[in-house]
Design a protein around this motif. Structure first.
Motif, short mmCIF file in Angstrom:
data_model
loop_
_atom_site.label_atom_id
_atom_site.label_comp_id
_atom_site.label_asym_id
_atom_site.label_seq_id
_atom_site.Cartn_x
_atom_site.Cartn_y
_atom_site.Cartn_z
N UNK A 1 0.79 -1.23 0.00
CA UNK A 1 0.00 0.00 0.00
C UNK A 1 0.83 1.29 0.00
N UNK A 2 2.11 1.19 0.35
CA UNK A 2 2.96 2.37 0.39
C UNK A 2 4.07 2.18 -0.65
N UNK A 3 4.89 3.21 -0.82
CA UNK A 3 6.01 3.07 -1.74
C UNK A 3 7.28 2.82 -0.91
N UNK A 4 8.01 1.78 -1.29
CA UNK A 4 9.19 1.35 -0.58
C UNK A 4 10.42 1.53 -1.45
N UNK A 5 11.53 1.92 -0.81
CA UNK A 5 12.79 2.13 -1.54
C UNK A 5 13.75 0.98 -1.22
N UNK A 6 14.52 0.60 -2.24
CA UNK A 6 15.46 -0.52 -2.05
C UNK A 6 16.52 -0.14 -1.02
#
Ligand code: IMP
Ligand code: MG
Length: 179
Positions: A171-176
């Motif tokens: 549901x959210x944006x995740x960064x590597x």
């Protein structure tokens, strides 16, 4: 900070659900004002833009159509540089006000290849809406008219964006965390 695992990679929370919703509301408001006397055709670029496009489209308050194109250029976390059209545009766009919805502009290659085909069919106007833009990764002169967030050149997943097909339902944006 929440961490998630997608396939062999670890990602950390980067843009929250609330932040995404706020930007979507703001962009939808601008589109509602600009196209209040038009009957625009939304064009969502599949697969990545499907969630973003559905929320933007659901907030549009005037008569409008939506159509879809499907292109693929990514393998894993690297742009393959080769764009494949998997579903072409089969709606008549001549004379239409187009609002093209994309999940992310990375190198700009997708739009660089997509836009000439669209221009060739003489739409009345074209606006590009992209949830994310990576300005440092840009290799082609593509400019979005409406941008959710400018982000650094790091791979992200969630809210429609995938890593090798997975992670789109986060549901959210995740960064590597590390590449
Ligand atoms: P471009 O053609 O290089 O601008 O890349 C655009 C496409 O690559 C997007 O529509 C995405 O599908 C994919 N892409 C680029 N960066 C990312 C990322 O960080 N995560 C997931 N997909 C990405
Ligand atoms: Mg995409």
């Amino acid at each position: 900070m929440k961490q998630v695992q997608v396939l062999d990679k670890t990602f950390t929370t980067y843009i929250t659900k609330v932040e995404i919703s706020e930007r979507i509301n703001a962009i939808a408001k601008e589109l509602n004002e600009r196209y209040s006397h038009k009957k625009p055709m939304f064009i969502a670029v599949l697969n990545g833009a499907f969630l973003f496009a559905s929320e933007i489209f659901a907030q549009f308050e005037h008569p409008a159509e939506i159509s879809f194109v499907k292109v693929a250029s990514y393998h894993g976390t690297e742009s393959s540089g080769e764009l494949k059209t998997l579903i072409g545009l089969n709606s008549a766009i001549h004379g239409r006000d187009l609002i093209i919805i994309e999940d992310i502009i990375d190198t700009g290659k997708t739009f660089h290849e997509l836009l000439p085909n669209i221009h060739a069919q003489n739409p009345a106007s074209i606006a590009i809406v992209s949830l994310l833009v990576k300005p440092e990764a840009l290799k082609y002169p593509v400019k979005a008219d409406y941008v959710g967030f400018e982000i650094p050149n790091k791979f992200v997943v969630g809210y429609g964006l995938d890593y090798d097909g997975y992670g789109r339902n986060l549901p959210e944006i995740y960064q590597i965390v590390s590449e």
